[in-house]
Scaffold this motif. Sequence first.
Motif, PDB file in Angstrom:
ATOM      1  N   GLY A 148       0.836  -1.195   0.000  1.00 42.31           N
ATOM      2  CA  GLY A 148       0.000   0.000   0.000  1.00 42.31           C
ATOM      3  C   GLY A 148       0.865   1.236   0.000  1.00 42.31           C
ATOM      4  O   GLY A 148       2.040   1.182   0.350  1.00 42.31           O
ATOM      5  N   ALA A 149       0.243   2.349  -0.382  1.00 44.31           N
ATOM      6  CA  ALA A 149       0.962   3.616  -0.527  1.00 44.31           C
ATOM      7  C   ALA A 149       1.447   4.130   0.824  1.00 44.31           C
ATOM      8  O   ALA A 149       1.034   3.648   1.884  1.00 44.31           O
ATOM      9  N   ALA A 201      -0.710   4.587   4.281  1.00 45.05           N
ATOM     10  CA  ALA A 201      -1.869   3.680   4.266  1.00 45.05           C
ATOM     11  C   ALA A 201      -2.125   3.020   5.617  1.00 45.05           C
ATOM     12  O   ALA A 201      -3.240   2.577   5.899  1.00 45.05           O
ATOM     13  N   ARG A 242      -5.358   0.461   2.187  1.00 44.70           N
ATOM     14  CA  ARG A 242      -5.607   1.785   1.603  1.00 44.70           C
ATOM     15  C   ARG A 242      -6.407   2.595   2.605  1.00 44.70           C
ATOM     16  O   ARG A 242      -7.486   2.160   3.021  1.00 44.70           O
ATOM     17  N   VAL A 257      -3.765  -5.576   0.493  1.00 43.05           N
ATOM     18  CA  VAL A 257      -3.526  -4.202   0.068  1.00 43.05           C
ATOM     19  C   VAL A 257      -4.244  -3.288   1.049  1.00 43.05           C
ATOM     20  O   VAL A 257      -5.461  -3.402   1.244  1.00 43.05           O
ATOM     21  N   ALA A 306      -8.151  -3.105   1.290  1.00 41.64           N
ATOM     22  CA  ALA A 306      -8.885  -2.870   0.042  1.00 41.64           C
ATOM     23  C   ALA A 306      -8.971  -4.143  -0.797  1.00 41.64           C
ATOM     24  O   ALA A 306      -9.970  -4.364  -1.487  1.00 41.64           O
ATOM     25  N   TYR A 350       0.201   0.037  -8.429  1.00 37.14           N
ATOM     26  CA  TYR A 350       1.436  -0.264  -7.694  1.00 37.14           C
ATOM     27  C   TYR A 350       2.535  -0.911  -8.525  1.00 37.14           C
ATOM     28  O   TYR A 350       3.647  -1.050  -8.066  1.00 37.14           O
TER      29      TYR A 350
END
Length: 252
Positions: free
Chosen positions: A52-53, A56, A226, A224, A231, A249
């Motif tokens: 994840g970013a 997150a 988010r 993942v 997510a 990603y």
Amino acid sequence: MRVGHPTRRAFELAEGEALLELQGVRVKYGGIEALRGISIYVRRGEIVSLIGANGAGKTTTLKSIMRLVPLAAGTLRFGKRDVSQLTTEEMVEAGVSLVPEGRAIFPSLTVRENLELGAYLHRDKRAMKETLSDIAELFPRLAERWRQEGGTLSGGEQQMLAIGRALMARPALLLLDEPSLGIAPKLVSQIFRAVRRIASAGVTILLVEQNTHMALATSHRAYVLRGGEIALEGPAIRLAANPEIQAAYLGG
Ligand SMILES: Nc1ncnc2c1ncn2[C@@H]1O[C@H](COP(=O)(O)OP(=O)(O)O)[C@@H](O)[C@H]1O
Ligand SMILES: [Mg+2]
């Protein structure tokens, strides 16, 4: 290699049973809800990644497992126990070790001294020697630098040292927070290879990464994250083929 937890059989879990399970975990920093009720599990023997970013909630998830942040809601189970009320030290004793984001090694201590600090629960000299020799086998670059100060190592070598230090506690479950961050590509592949070897020695792994490609290639399953929520989840091979993940990603 004998890096695994000496008492891991005492968990009485069959291969494939969940070793770690988070249910509905929420964490707040003041008014900010960093985790909004996440539920994940890691089976004994698995490598699971959490991708994840930035922001997150990946690090917060690992901190919640290590009891470094309080839970606003939810439960943690490790082995057959509810560990929601344990302290960080009790989690380490139970068999969980964290390799923190940014590595946090001691720059003025030697490589060997840094490793010895990781063994504070296992002062048994023979066990410590065994684990040190396992780490030397896993990371020959470290073994060549036993007496060198931690601060003189490259980023990749410091990451190896941080992983080695966590292994000195003989964990059943190893939590890794972005081991590839800021590291030369050649060392990144060495580190991921070491992660697979650690797993095959019987240590279950929860890996946090922004290097989605390497994380999915190394894991059995992935989640993942988010905005503090899960997510997507599934087998790593299926997530790697997911167009949404590829676009977000994996650089399309
Ligand atoms: N100590 C803190 N105090 C306040 N907010 C924090 C703190 N640590 C993290 N956060 C916030 O919580 C969210 C999740 O952070 P984090 O778990 O570090 O994400 P990640 O590891 O995925 O980058 C972010 O919005 C971040 O700004
Ligand atoms: Mg983080």
